[in-house]
Design a protein around this motif. Sequence first.
Motif, mmCIF file in Angstrom:
data_model
loop_
_atom_site.group_PDB
_atom_site.id
_atom_site.type_symbol
_atom_site.label_atom_id
_atom_site.label_comp_id
_atom_site.label_asym_id
_atom_site.label_seq_id
_atom_site.Cartn_x
_atom_site.Cartn_y
_atom_site.Cartn_z
ATOM 1 N N GLY A 123 122.095 47.603 53.055
ATOM 2 C CA GLY A 123 120.708 48.867 53.462
ATOM 3 C C GLY A 123 120.920 49.982 53.671
ATOM 4 N N ARG A 124 122.329 49.918 53.763
ATOM 5 C CA ARG A 124 123.336 51.525 53.701
ATOM 6 C C ARG A 124 122.842 51.954 52.484
ATOM 7 N N PHE A 125 122.626 51.642 51.657
ATOM 8 C CA PHE A 125 122.266 51.381 50.117
ATOM 9 C C PHE A 125 120.965 52.169 49.861
ATOM 10 N N LEU A 126 120.560 50.961 50.479
ATOM 11 C CA LEU A 126 119.350 50.693 49.206
ATOM 12 C C LEU A 126 117.894 51.886 50.401
ATOM 13 N N ASP A 127 118.419 52.077 51.493
ATOM 14 C CA ASP A 127 117.077 52.630 52.196
ATOM 15 C C ASP A 127 117.216 53.487 52.101
ATOM 16 N N PRO A 128 117.916 54.720 51.573
ATOM 17 C CA PRO A 128 117.622 56.765 51.580
ATOM 18 C C PRO A 128 117.351 56.467 50.074
ATOM 19 N N ILE A 129 117.440 55.300 49.233
ATOM 20 C CA ILE A 129 117.070 55.500 47.912
ATOM 21 C C ILE A 129 115.325 54.520 47.682
ATOM 22 N N ALA A 130 115.280 54.276 48.707
ATOM 23 C CA ALA A 130 113.987 53.411 48.810
ATOM 24 C C ALA A 130 112.597 54.689 49.644
ATOM 25 N N ASP A 131 113.713 55.451 50.245
ATOM 26 C CA ASP A 131 113.063 56.839 50.688
ATOM 27 C C ASP A 131 112.127 57.452 49.288
ATOM 28 N N LYS A 132 113.743 58.101 48.702
ATOM 29 C CA LYS A 132 113.133 58.668 48.373
ATOM 30 C C LYS A 132 112.534 58.776 46.919
ATOM 31 N N LEU A 133 112.344 56.516 46.238
ATOM 32 C CA LEU A 133 111.783 56.197 45.436
ATOM 33 C C LEU A 133 110.415 56.461 45.981
ATOM 34 N N VAL A 134 109.919 56.215 46.522
ATOM 35 C CA VAL A 134 108.645 56.557 47.681
ATOM 36 C C VAL A 134 107.737 57.585 47.296
ATOM 37 N N VAL A 135 108.719 58.387 48.267
ATOM 38 C CA VAL A 135 108.376 60.076 47.714
ATOM 39 C C VAL A 135 108.532 60.186 46.395
ATOM 40 N N GLY A 136 108.938 60.307 45.458
ATOM 41 C CA GLY A 136 109.336 61.040 43.952
ATOM 42 C C GLY A 136 107.286 60.432 43.501
ATOM 43 N N ALA A 137 107.977 58.775 43.440
ATOM 44 C CA ALA A 137 106.610 57.537 42.530
ATOM 45 C C ALA A 137 105.863 58.642 43.177
ATOM 46 N N ILE A 138 105.077 58.852 44.481
ATOM 47 C CA ILE A 138 103.697 58.908 44.752
ATOM 48 C C ILE A 138 103.358 60.420 44.252
ATOM 49 N N LEU A 139 104.431 61.586 44.688
ATOM 50 C CA LEU A 139 104.310 62.842 43.914
ATOM 51 C C LEU A 139 103.701 62.227 42.841
ATOM 52 N N MET A 140 104.849 62.134 41.781
ATOM 53 C CA MET A 140 104.261 61.985 40.081
ATOM 54 C C MET A 140 103.267 61.360 40.172
ATOM 55 N N ALA A 141 102.762 60.007 40.771
ATOM 56 C CA ALA A 141 101.424 60.011 40.810
ATOM 57 C C ALA A 141 100.219 60.820 41.078
ATOM 58 N N MET A 142 100.705 61.888 41.855
ATOM 59 C CA MET A 142 99.505 62.434 42.840
ATOM 60 C C MET A 142 99.349 63.136 41.801
ATOM 61 N N VAL A 143 100.692 64.005 41.537
ATOM 62 C CA VAL A 143 100.431 65.388 40.415
ATOM 63 C C VAL A 143 99.474 64.919 38.804
ATOM 64 N N ALA A 144 100.006 63.593 38.528
ATOM 65 C CA ALA A 144 99.396 62.980 37.366
ATOM 66 C C ALA A 144 98.022 62.622 37.296
ATOM 67 N N THR A 145 97.225 62.545 38.595
ATOM 68 C CA THR A 145 95.762 62.593 38.821
ATOM 69 C C THR A 145 95.262 63.270 39.105
ATOM 70 N N GLN A 146 96.142 64.504 39.459
ATOM 71 C CA GLN A 146 95.654 66.092 40.009
ATOM 72 C C GLN A 146 94.990 66.070 40.484
#
Length: 189
Positions: free
Chosen positions: A62-85
């Motif tokens: 949990g200590r390992f995954l939680d910060p990774i999950a946060d960064k994955l959510v933010v990063g993936a959404i930002l990338m998708a939103m830039v891709a879709t303009q």
Amino acid sequence: MPNIANILTLSRIAAIPLIAALLFLEQPIFRWSALTLFAIACITDFFDGYIARRMDQVSALGRFLDPIADKLVVGAILMAMVATQQIDGWSVLPALIIMCREIMVSGLREYLAELKVGVPVTMLAKWKTTAQMVALGFLIVGTAGPDWLPVTAIGDGLLWLAAVLTVITGYDYLRLGLKHMGNDMARPR
């Protein structure tokens, strides 16, 4: 390993492809569906830690995954939103700042973990995360929002605010990391 807190964290990671896919579909129902899933993911971010502490289910996974999950959510959404303009023009800059900081802090945490140095999350970093999540929520809805509310402008403004907080907290973490790096380099080998 399988406890409620870790399942919530893993569900947040599992939701990322679906949220991102919904962002590529322009109809309002898909935007609102993406927002709903994103909101659930944000809520699980609070509850996984709360449940882990409350039910004494704090784990290394949990200590390992939680910060990774946060960064994955933010990063993936930002990338998708830039891709879709949905994020475009000058608003790509705060998205880039956020991505760079997240990668830098992850690397820094990994380095400091080798030195057995913990990096606590500051209250300002929590505000930064909140600003990011609220900004992304507005931007996910975007043009599907009500006509009377400048949804995209609010999202863009909050994204810039999150970027400013990102720079401040990133600097704080970097300063702490550089101090420990200097101490590590001064140690005899």
